[in-house]
Design a protein around this motif. Structure first.
Motif, mmCIF file in Angstrom:
data_model
loop_
_atom_site.group_PDB
_atom_site.id
_atom_site.type_symbol
_atom_site.label_atom_id
_atom_site.label_comp_id
_atom_site.label_asym_id
_atom_site.label_seq_id
_atom_site.Cartn_x
_atom_site.Cartn_y
_atom_site.Cartn_z
ATOM 1 N N LYS A 1 -2.674 15.661 1.237
ATOM 2 C CA LYS A 1 -2.407 16.879 0.471
ATOM 3 C C LYS A 1 -1.965 18.009 1.402
ATOM 4 O O LYS A 1 -1.076 18.790 1.073
ATOM 5 C CB LYS A 1 -3.640 17.278 -0.332
ATOM 6 N N THR B 1 -2.851 18.843 -7.964
ATOM 7 C CA THR B 1 -3.660 17.625 -7.846
ATOM 8 C C THR B 1 -2.738 16.462 -7.516
ATOM 9 O O THR B 1 -1.532 16.502 -7.786
ATOM 10 C CB THR B 1 -4.415 17.313 -9.161
ATOM 11 N N ALA C 1 -2.132 12.278 -8.002
ATOM 12 C CA ALA C 1 -2.477 11.226 -8.957
ATOM 13 C C ALA C 1 -1.649 9.982 -8.675
ATOM 14 O O ALA C 1 -0.566 10.052 -8.106
ATOM 15 C CB ALA C 1 -2.216 11.699 -10.381
ATOM 16 N N ARG D 1 -2.938 5.292 -14.501
ATOM 17 C CA ARG D 1 -3.111 6.725 -14.256
ATOM 18 C C ARG D 1 -4.491 7.018 -13.676
ATOM 19 O O ARG D 1 -5.516 6.625 -14.243
ATOM 20 C CB ARG D 1 -2.925 7.498 -15.562
ATOM 21 N N GLN D 2 -4.506 7.684 -12.525
ATOM 22 C CA GLN D 2 -5.749 8.118 -11.895
ATOM 23 C C GLN D 2 -5.486 9.460 -11.226
ATOM 24 O O GLN D 2 -4.688 9.542 -10.290
ATOM 25 C CB GLN D 2 -6.240 7.107 -10.858
ATOM 26 N N VAL D 3 -6.123 10.494 -11.719
ATOM 27 C CA VAL D 3 -6.010 11.820 -11.128
ATOM 28 C C VAL D 3 -7.186 11.991 -10.179
ATOM 29 O O VAL D 3 -8.343 11.813 -10.571
ATOM 30 C CB VAL D 3 -6.022 12.924 -12.207
ATOM 31 N N PHE D 4 -6.878 12.317 -8.923
ATOM 32 C CA PHE D 4 -7.935 12.465 -7.925
ATOM 33 C C PHE D 4 -8.570 13.844 -8.012
ATOM 34 O O PHE D 4 -7.897 14.848 -8.209
ATOM 35 C CB PHE D 4 -7.364 12.220 -6.528
ATOM 36 N N THR D 5 -9.878 13.880 -7.847
ATOM 37 C CA THR D 5 -10.638 15.125 -7.895
ATOM 38 C C THR D 5 -10.769 15.708 -6.494
ATOM 39 O O THR D 5 -10.492 15.028 -5.490
ATOM 40 C CB THR D 5 -12.044 14.880 -8.455
ATOM 41 N N LEU E 1 2.248 8.486 -5.189
ATOM 42 C CA LEU E 1 1.445 9.627 -5.631
ATOM 43 C C LEU E 1 2.349 10.639 -6.294
ATOM 44 O O LEU E 1 3.460 10.883 -5.823
ATOM 45 C CB LEU E 1 0.728 10.283 -4.446
#
Length: 90
Positions: A42, A59, A61, A66-70, A89
């Motif tokens: 990031k 964010t 992902a 689909r997976q959105v990273f926290t 990503l």
């Protein structure tokens, strides 16, 4: 008929290939080590591609599945997040 034996896959070198996709439809390819954190990726995006993102508070992902990273996952390694040997990503 002769059959061709499949060669074994090359051993994983530890280098992760990541395709970054941006809101404008463009993409960039980067490489990082499997032990790098998602937060480091990031940071690369913020430093090198800030002109391609809408906000510094974005964010990351995986598009499919689909997976959105926290924010909690930013400290996890790419290997731990199962983004090796390559990933996309958005």
């Amino acid at each position: 008929m002769d059959s061709v034996a499949a060669s074994p896959p090359a051993p994983f070198s530890g280098i992760v290939r990541i395709q970054l996709r941006f809101p404008d439809g463009s993409h960039q390819n980067i490489e990082s080590h499997k032990d790098s954190t998602l937060g480091e990726v990031k940071q690369i995006v913020n430093q090198q591609y800030s002109h391609l993102i809408n906000s510094p508070d974005f964010t990351l992902a995986v598009p499919y599945p689909r997976q959105v990273f926290t924010n909690d996952e930013l400290n996890h390694s790419l290997e731990n997040l199962e983004l090796v040997p390559s990933s996309v990503l958005v």
